[in-house]
Structures are given as C-alpha cells and as structure tokens.
Design a protein around this motif. Structure first.
Motif, PDB file in Angstrom:
ATOM      1  N   PHE A  18      -2.338  55.369-107.514  1.00  0.00           N
ATOM      2  CA  PHE A  18      -1.835  55.983-106.290  1.00  0.00           C
ATOM      3  C   PHE A  18      -0.995  55.004-105.487  1.00  0.00           C
ATOM      4  CE2 PHE A  18      -1.779  59.032-102.949  1.00  0.00           C
ATOM      5  CZ  PHE A  18      -1.861  58.325-101.754  1.00  0.00           C
ATOM      6  N   ALA A  19      -1.389  53.732-105.512  1.00  0.00           N
ATOM      7  CA  ALA A  19      -0.724  52.719-104.699  1.00  0.00           C
ATOM      8  C   ALA A  19       0.536  52.158-105.348  1.00  0.00           C
ATOM      9  CB  ALA A  19      -1.697  51.580-104.410  1.00  0.00           C
ATOM     10  N   GLN A  20       0.813  52.543-106.569  1.00  0.00           N
ATOM     11  CA  GLN A  20       1.964  51.988-107.281  1.00  0.00           C
ATOM     12  C   GLN A  20       3.260  52.315-106.539  1.00  0.00           C
ATOM     13  OE1 GLN A  20       2.374  53.351-111.286  1.00  0.00           O
ATOM     14  NE2 GLN A  20       3.989  51.907-111.797  1.00  0.00           N
ATOM     15  N   THR A  21       4.065  51.299-106.315  1.00  0.00           N
ATOM     16  CA  THR A  21       5.329  51.480-105.608  1.00  0.00           C
ATOM     17  C   THR A  21       6.345  52.161-106.509  1.00  0.00           C
ATOM     18  OG1 THR A  21       4.925  49.480-104.311  1.00  0.00           O
ATOM     19  CG2 THR A  21       7.189  50.289-104.405  1.00  0.00           C
ATOM     20  N   THR A  22       7.037  53.159-105.967  1.00  0.00           N
ATOM     21  CA  THR A  22       8.066  53.869-106.715  1.00  0.00           C
ATOM     22  C   THR A  22       9.443  53.503-106.172  1.00  0.00           C
ATOM     23  OG1 THR A  22       8.108  55.782-105.232  1.00  0.00           O
ATOM     24  CG2 THR A  22       6.484  55.809-107.048  1.00  0.00           C
ATOM     25  N   ALA A  23      10.477  53.893-106.909  1.00  0.00           N
ATOM     26  CA  ALA A  23      11.844  53.651-106.452  1.00  0.00           C
ATOM     27  C   ALA A  23      12.106  54.368-105.131  1.00  0.00           C
ATOM     28  CB  ALA A  23      12.831  54.119-107.514  1.00  0.00           C
ATOM     29  N   ALA A  24      11.507  55.546-104.959  1.00  0.00           N
ATOM     30  CA  ALA A  24      11.667  56.282-103.700  1.00  0.00           C
ATOM     31  C   ALA A  24      11.064  55.499-102.540  1.00  0.00           C
ATOM     32  CB  ALA A  24      11.019  57.656-103.811  1.00  0.00           C
ATOM     33  N   ASP A  25       9.908  54.869-102.775  1.00  0.00           N
ATOM     34  CA  ASP A  25       9.283  54.036-101.739  1.00  0.00           C
ATOM     35  C   ASP A  25      10.210  52.885-101.350  1.00  0.00           C
ATOM     36  OD1 ASP A  25       6.922  55.568-101.803  1.00  0.00           O
ATOM     37  OD2 ASP A  25       6.097  54.337-103.422  1.00  0.00           O
ATOM     38  N   LEU A  26      10.799  52.251-102.357  1.00  0.00           N
ATOM     39  CA  LEU A  26      11.686  51.119-102.100  1.00  0.00           C
ATOM     40  C   LEU A  26      12.955  51.574-101.376  1.00  0.00           C
ATOM     41  CD1 LEU A  26      11.329  49.320-105.549  1.00  0.00           C
ATOM     42  CD2 LEU A  26      10.364  48.575-103.364  1.00  0.00           C
ATOM     43  N   GLU A  70      19.814  61.463-108.802  1.00  0.00           N
ATOM     44  CA  GLU A  70      18.841  61.221-109.877  1.00  0.00           C
ATOM     45  C   GLU A  70      17.676  60.422-109.299  1.00  0.00           C
ATOM     46  OE1 GLU A  70      18.721  59.282-114.397  1.00  0.00           O
ATOM     47  OE2 GLU A  70      20.300  58.702-112.990  1.00  0.00           O
ATOM     48  N   MET A  71      16.451  60.786-109.708  1.00  0.00           N
ATOM     49  CA  MET A  71      15.300  60.037-109.225  1.00  0.00           C
ATOM     50  C   MET A  71      14.179  60.071-110.254  1.00  0.00           C
ATOM     51  SD  MET A  71      13.399  60.208-105.503  1.00  0.00           S
ATOM     52  CE  MET A  71      12.640  61.834-105.694  1.00  0.00           C
ATOM     53  N   THR A  72      13.670  58.894-110.598  1.00  0.00           N
ATOM     54  CA  THR A  72      12.504  58.743-111.455  1.00  0.00           C
ATOM     55  C   THR A  72      11.566  57.767-110.737  1.00  0.00           C
ATOM     56  OG1 THR A  72      13.241  56.787-112.697  1.00  0.00           O
ATOM     57  CG2 THR A  72      14.030  58.933-113.487  1.00  0.00           C
ATOM     58  N   PRO A  73      10.368  57.560-111.216  1.00  0.00           N
ATOM     59  CA  PRO A  73       9.498  56.577-110.563  1.00  0.00           C
ATOM     60  C   PRO A  73      10.105  55.175-110.503  1.00  0.00           C
ATOM     61  CG  PRO A  73       8.191  57.988-111.988  1.00  0.00           C
ATOM     62  CD  PRO A  73       9.632  58.321-112.253  1.00  0.00           C
ATOM     63  N   GLU A  74      10.974  54.851-111.478  1.00  0.00           N
ATOM     64  CA  GLU A  74      11.540  53.493-111.553  1.00  0.00           C
ATOM     65  C   GLU A  74      12.935  53.376-110.955  1.00  0.00           C
ATOM     66  OE1 GLU A  74       8.648  54.485-114.586  1.00  0.00           O
ATOM     67  OE2 GLU A  74      10.691  55.243-114.364  1.00  0.00           O
ATOM     68  N   SER A  75      13.629  54.493-110.764  1.00  0.00           N
ATOM     69  CA  SER A  75      15.037  54.417-110.385  1.00  0.00           C
ATOM     70  C   SER A  75      15.441  55.567-109.469  1.00  0.00           C
ATOM     71  CB  SER A  75      15.910  54.439-111.650  1.00  0.00           C
ATOM     72  OG  SER A  75      17.284  54.527-111.338  1.00  0.00           O
ATOM     73  N   ILE A  76      16.413  55.278-108.600  1.00  0.00           N
ATOM     74  CA  ILE A  76      16.981  56.319-107.755  1.00  0.00           C
ATOM     75  C   ILE A  76      18.479  56.067-107.646  1.00  0.00           C
ATOM     76  CG2 ILE A  76      16.545  55.053-105.602  1.00  0.00           C
ATOM     77  CD1 ILE A  76      15.860  57.784-104.329  1.00  0.00           C
ATOM     78  N   THR A  77      19.278  57.122-107.812  1.00  0.00           N
ATOM     79  CA  THR A  77      20.727  57.018-107.721  1.00  0.00           C
ATOM     80  C   THR A  77      21.208  57.886-106.573  1.00  0.00           C
ATOM     81  OG1 THR A  77      20.916  56.648-110.105  1.00  0.00           O
ATOM     82  CG2 THR A  77      22.913  57.299-108.945  1.00  0.00           C
ATOM     83  N   VAL A  78      22.061  57.318-105.739  1.00  0.00           N
ATOM     84  CA  VAL A  78      22.526  58.010-104.543  1.00  0.00           C
ATOM     85  C   VAL A  78      24.049  58.066-104.524  1.00  0.00           C
ATOM     86  CG1 VAL A  78      22.476  58.061-102.025  1.00  0.00           C
ATOM     87  CG2 VAL A  78      20.519  57.138-103.284  1.00  0.00           C
ATOM     88  N   LYS A  79      24.590  59.258-104.339  1.00  0.00           N
ATOM     89  CA  LYS A  79      26.021  59.404-104.081  1.00  0.00           C
ATOM     90  C   LYS A  79      26.229  59.107-102.610  1.00  0.00           C
ATOM     91  CE  LYS A  79      29.854  62.687-104.117  1.00  0.00           C
ATOM     92  NZ  LYS A  79      30.254  64.105-104.328  1.00  0.00           N
TER      93      LYS A  79
END
Length: 208
Positions: A18-26, A70-79
């Motif tokens: 539950f505490a694992q940091t995701t790309a969205a968190d970052l 695009e968004m995954t637990p490890e990555s997020i891409t923003v236009k």
C-alpha cells in the motif's frame, strides 16, 4: 504461534504494498520547479481525471491545456503544451529509487533531454546515470567512413527519448527526417542509426 506470525507477515506485506510510491505520487509531490506550468492542485486533478477515464485537459500557467496521456505505476507521461511533453519514470536503483524526467519539445523535429533526481527530489548530475551520445554512437559503419559529409550537412542531432516502464529501457529516436530537407536527409540517412537503446542496470543506462 505460527498462525500469528503468518498473519503478521501478511499484514506487513499489505502495508508495504500500500505504501509503495507510484509515478502518480511522484508527479503530484514534485517541486514546482520540475513542472513549472502545473501547480500541485492541478496535478492532483489531472491524476484523478485520468484514473476516472476523463479526457478533459487542465489549464496550465501559460493559459494553455495539459493532460496525462499515459500512466502506469512506474511511469507517467504528460502533454504539457501542443509542442511539448514530459515523462516521469520511477527507476529502481541499487541504492534506492531514482527519478528520471524526460522533457521533449518540437523544434519542429522532436528533441529531448533527461534529468535525474533522488527520491527526495534532489537533483543528480545527468552524467551520473547517462552519457548523451555523440556522432560516434549515431553513425553507422558507413557513416563513420563519411563522418565529414554528415557533420557538414547536419550541425546537430535531434532525438526524442522514451523509457519503457515495463523494462526500464531508454530508447533514443533519430528525428532529423522531420527537420532536414528530404533531399538532404535521403543523402545521409544510411549513415545514421534510426534509434539507440540503453538498458537500466540499477546504476546507469548502459548502451546495448
């Protein structure tokens, strides 16, 4: 006693997951200096929109529109704007997580740069994890034999970067065809590699 230990292990495992940091968190916790066009509230809204399947873009500081593509637990891409985008990737390093942030702009050929941060958003020198390729890496075997012709017609390289979140592989794509006149690019295209690939080792991006 064994059942109690098993239960405790399961609980601790669940808490860790539950505490694992995701790309969205970052993305939402990043300093304003990393995403200067987007304040934290806007970034939080963007993540909520994406998670709920909403495609409406958010207003940025330039009175333009930004959206997550695009968004995954490890990555997020923003236009970020009509001519720029950013990718944030959470890389697993041997001494802790490393955050990679790729910025890409249209010039009109797409061109990128990459920056690195530690888990607390302290900047790390780029050369600690990645060495930007020069002509030596971009030229094919025939290109190295005709390097003078290439560098005379092409004073600089245009390349877009992307990290595959599933494999942590960094791919650089040659975009000179979008910038040079077709005749000029056709003359030198066989001298240049279309892509360069780097593998994340936990310590650096190493050329394949």
């Amino acid at each position: 006693m064994k059942k109690q230990l098993l239960s405790l292990t399961l609980v601790l495992g669940a808490i860790g997951a539950f505490a694992q940091t995701t790309a969205a968190d970052l993305f939402t916790s990043a300093p304003q200096s990393v995403f200067p066009l987007l304040d934290r509230t806007t970034r939080l809204d963007m993540v909520d929109y994406y998670r709920n399947g909403m495609t409406n873009p958010s207003a940025n500081q330039l009175d333009g529109r930004s959206s997550i593509t695009e968004m995954t637990p490890e990555s997020i891409t923003v236009k970020m704007t009509d001519s720029s985008a950013m990718q944030l990737v959470d890389l697993k390093g041997t001494k802790g997580d490393i955050i990679a942030v790729i910025s890409t702009v249209a010039t009109p050929g797409l061109d990128s740069n990459i920056k690195f941060f530690d888990a607390n958003w302290n900047p790390i020198p780029t050369e600690s994890y990645f060495t930007k390729p020069g002509w030596k890496e971009w030229l094919t075997d025939s290109g190295r034999k005709n390097e003078a012709d290439v560098t005379m017609q092409v004073p600089f390289m245009l390349a877009s970067y992307r990290i595959d979140p599933a494999t942590s592989t960094l791919t650089l794509t040659n975009n000179l065809s979008r910038f040079l006149d077709k005749e000029i690019y056709d003359d030198i295209s066989s001298y240049l590699n279309p892509t360069l690939t780097y593998t994340w080792t936990g310590k650096e991006f190493k050329a394949k």
